[in-house]
Design an enzyme around this catalytic site. Structure first.
Site, PDB file in Angstrom:
ATOM      1  CE1 TYR A   1      -3.597   2.591   0.453  1.00  0.00           C
ATOM      2  CE2 TYR A   1      -2.318   3.349   2.348  1.00  0.00           C
ATOM      3  CZ  TYR A   1      -3.342   3.539   1.426  1.00  0.00           C
ATOM      4  OH  TYR A   1      -4.106   4.690   1.489  1.00  0.00           O
TER       5      TYR A   1
ATOM      6  CE  LYS B   1      -3.436   5.751  -1.593  1.00  0.00           C
ATOM      7  NZ  LYS B   1      -4.410   6.572  -2.355  1.00  0.00           N
TER       8      LYS B   1
HETATM    9  P1  NDP Z   1     -13.402   3.790   1.387  1.00  0.00           P
HETATM   10  O1  NDP Z   1     -13.128   2.331   1.400  1.00  0.00           O
HETATM   11  O2  NDP Z   1     -14.484   4.315   2.264  1.00  0.00           O
HETATM   12  O3  NDP Z   1     -13.662   4.285  -0.113  1.00  0.00           O
HETATM   13  C1  NDP Z   1     -12.892   3.799  -1.187  1.00  0.00           C
HETATM   14  C2  NDP Z   1     -13.585   4.113  -2.489  1.00  0.00           C
HETATM   15  O4  NDP Z   1     -12.774   3.606  -3.563  1.00  0.00           O
HETATM   16  C3  NDP Z   1     -14.947   3.449  -2.586  1.00  0.00           C
HETATM   17  O5  NDP Z   1     -15.865   4.357  -3.127  1.00  0.00           O
HETATM   18  C4  NDP Z   1     -14.707   2.285  -3.541  1.00  0.00           C
HETATM   19  O6  NDP Z   1     -15.876   2.061  -4.330  1.00  0.00           O
HETATM   20  C5  NDP Z   1     -13.600   2.852  -4.425  1.00  0.00           C
HETATM   21  N1  NDP Z   1     -12.882   1.779  -5.106  1.00  0.00           N
HETATM   22  C6  NDP Z   1     -12.135   0.785  -4.570  1.00  0.00           C
HETATM   23  N2  NDP Z   1     -11.723  -0.056  -5.528  1.00  0.00           N
HETATM   24  C7  NDP Z   1     -12.239   0.404  -6.698  1.00  0.00           C
HETATM   25  C8  NDP Z   1     -12.195  -0.039  -8.046  1.00  0.00           C
HETATM   26  N3  NDP Z   1     -11.522  -1.141  -8.411  1.00  0.00           N
HETATM   27  N4  NDP Z   1     -12.843   0.683  -8.990  1.00  0.00           N
HETATM   28  C9  NDP Z   1     -13.516   1.785  -8.646  1.00  0.00           C
HETATM   29  N5  NDP Z   1     -13.610   2.266  -7.403  1.00  0.00           N
HETATM   30  C10 NDP Z   1     -12.975   1.574  -6.442  1.00  0.00           C
HETATM   31  O7  NDP Z   1     -12.001   4.468   1.766  1.00  0.00           O
HETATM   32  P2  NDP Z   1     -11.510   6.005   1.802  1.00  0.00           P
HETATM   33  O8  NDP Z   1     -12.596   6.938   1.523  1.00  0.00           O
HETATM   34  O9  NDP Z   1     -10.742   6.147   3.043  1.00  0.00           O
HETATM   35  O10 NDP Z   1     -10.469   5.967   0.596  1.00  0.00           O
HETATM   36  C11 NDP Z   1     -10.426   6.946  -0.418  1.00  0.00           C
HETATM   37  C12 NDP Z   1      -8.983   7.249  -0.761  1.00  0.00           C
HETATM   38  O11 NDP Z   1      -8.339   7.836   0.362  1.00  0.00           O
HETATM   39  C13 NDP Z   1      -8.148   6.015  -1.124  1.00  0.00           C
HETATM   40  O12 NDP Z   1      -7.320   6.319  -2.225  1.00  0.00           O
HETATM   41  C14 NDP Z   1      -7.306   5.778   0.140  1.00  0.00           C
HETATM   42  O13 NDP Z   1      -6.123   5.129  -0.152  1.00  0.00           O
HETATM   43  C15 NDP Z   1      -7.093   7.212   0.578  1.00  0.00           C
HETATM   44  N6  NDP Z   1      -6.690   7.398   1.967  1.00  0.00           N
HETATM   45  C16 NDP Z   1      -7.474   6.949   2.998  1.00  0.00           C
HETATM   46  C17 NDP Z   1      -7.068   7.169   4.307  1.00  0.00           C
HETATM   47  C18 NDP Z   1      -7.841   6.668   5.472  1.00  0.00           C
HETATM   48  O14 NDP Z   1      -7.283   6.611   6.586  1.00  0.00           O
HETATM   49  N7  NDP Z   1      -9.093   6.298   5.328  1.00  0.00           N
HETATM   50  C19 NDP Z   1      -5.834   7.905   4.606  1.00  0.00           C
HETATM   51  C20 NDP Z   1      -5.093   8.306   3.462  1.00  0.00           C
HETATM   52  C21 NDP Z   1      -5.528   8.080   2.191  1.00  0.00           C
HETATM   53  P3  NDP Z   1     -16.450   0.617  -4.735  1.00  0.00           P
HETATM   54  O15 NDP Z   1     -16.056  -0.352  -3.650  1.00  0.00           O
HETATM   55  O16 NDP Z   1     -17.920   0.855  -4.845  1.00  0.00           O
HETATM   56  O17 NDP Z   1     -15.818   0.323  -6.061  1.00  0.00           O
HETATM   57  C1  8X3 Z   2      -4.285   5.424   4.927  1.00  0.00           C
HETATM   58  C2  8X3 Z   2      -3.463   5.841   6.070  1.00  0.00           C
HETATM   59  O1  8X3 Z   2      -1.456   5.170   7.411  1.00  0.00           O
HETATM   60  O2  8X3 Z   2      -3.456   3.803   7.609  1.00  0.00           O
HETATM   61  O3  8X3 Z   2      -3.725   5.815   3.737  1.00  0.00           O
HETATM   62  O4  8X3 Z   2      -2.092   3.670   5.655  1.00  0.00           O
HETATM   63  S1  8X3 Z   2      -2.571   4.553   6.706  1.00  0.00           S
END
Ligand code: NDP
Ligand code: 8X3
Length: 266
Positions: free
Chosen positions: A166, A170
């Site tokens: 992961y 990123k």
């Molecule tokens: P969620 O799991 O709540 O949302 C992830 C979204 O990505 C969902 O809408 C999902 O939709 C979509 N997704 C996943 N796989 C696919 C695919 N193959 N095709 C299309 N859509 C896809 O997580 P977050 O809102 O937290 O994540 C959003 C972003 O933020 C990500 O890039 C994550 O890495 C990043 N992030 C999150 C952090 C956290 O602590 N939560 C911290 C830092 C970054 P569906 O399953 O319907 O396809």
């Molecule tokens: C999500 C934050 O630190 O849990 O991107 O990977 S961490």
């Protein structure tokens, strides 16, 4: 803000978490004249979100929910080709779709998990960017204009134990974003990187394959950010005047100082 009026915004991963909140935040900030394209695999959730947004802000916001698995390269390309005229002039691309699978360490990392993470977080994001950029570059007599907002992570800046793949995805997003900002310097396209720390969404539930108690343990004694907190910054960046680039932002909750340094209340 008036600056977002008339814009067309494409959000990937809009069915949950940060993407869903970002759709609401754009609509609330610019309810008079906005087009939103919401993509993810879960089309039913996208349709529900579209209905809920419309109920809240009215029909000044036009919404197109589209089922798209971003990890399938041909589907990403044909998605842009199939957009209706009303939605084709994309001004803002929010590359948010992404996921993490497991906490395995080398040499135990499953090839399947590794491939899903790279295909979604890296190849998917790059393919979507390459599909949308030509639309932006055609504007203003070829001078270009538009925003590409990439959601990275603290994980892309600071690799941690149990997150090697992961974190690598990123870090790849971060490198791609920075190269692209340099490559597009003459084109008036704003390349924006927003890197959240701990945010409570479905992220950890997905990481642990649906195990909610393991997901909850990640946030035990902490007060994580909410997806709305990140959405506010995304929309803030998109809403600055054209000459302002919110280039690179790291967001932590108040208890977090690094990827794995949290102050937990016992
Ligand atoms: P969620 O799991 O709540 O949302 C992830 C979204 O990505 C969902 O809408 C999902 O939709 C979509 N997704 C996943 N796989 C696919 C695919 N193959 N095709 C299309 N859509 C896809 O997580 P977050 O809102 O937290 O994540 C959003 C972003 O933020 C990500 O890039 C994550 O890495 C990043 N992030 C999150 C952090 C956290 O602590 N939560 C911290 C830092 C970054 P569906 O399953 O319907 O396809
Ligand atoms: C999500 C934050 O630190 O849990 O991107 O990977 S961490």
């Amino acid at each position: 803000t008036k600056r977002l009026e008339g814009k067309t915004v494409l959000i990937t991963g809009a069915s949950s978490g940060i993407g869903r909140s970002t759709a609401f935040e754009f609509a609330r900030t610019s309810p008079k004249d906005l087009r939103l394209i919401l993509t993810a695999r879960r089309i039913d959730s996208l349709r529900q979100i579209a209905t809920d947004i419309q109920q809240e802000v009215g029909d000044g916001v036009k919404i197109l929910p589209v089922q798209l698995d971003i990890s399938v390269p041909d589907d990403v390309r044909s998605f842009v080709d199939k957009l209706p005229d009303e939605f084709i002039e994309i001004d803002v691309l929010v590359n948010n779709a992404g996921l993490v699978k497991g906490v395995a360490k080398a040499p135990e990392i499953s090839e399947e998990d590794m491939n899903i993470m790279f295909a979604t977080n890296v190849t998917g994001l790059i393919n979507m960017t390459q599909a949308v950029l030509p639309i932006m570059l055609k504007r203003n007599n070829g001078e270009g204009a538009g925003d590409i907002i990439n959601i990275g992570s603290i994980a892309g800046r600071e690799p941690y134990v149990g997150g090697s793949i992961y974190c690598a995805t990123k870090a790849a997003v971060r490198s791609f974003t920075e190269s692209m900002r340099k490559e597009l310097i003459s084109k008036r396209v704003r390349v924006i990187s927003i890197d959240p720390g701990q945010v409570e969404t479905e992220f950890s539930v997905v990481r642990f394959g649906g195990d909610k108690s393991k997901a909850d343990a990640v946030y035990a004694g902490c007060e994580p950010l909410t997806p709305d907190d990140i959405a506010e910054v995304i929309v803030f960046a998109a809403g600055r005047r054209e000459n302002v680039v919110v280039a690179d932002t790291l967001l932590f909750p108040n208890h977090q100082a690094a990827a794995t340094i949290m102050h937990r209340k016992s």
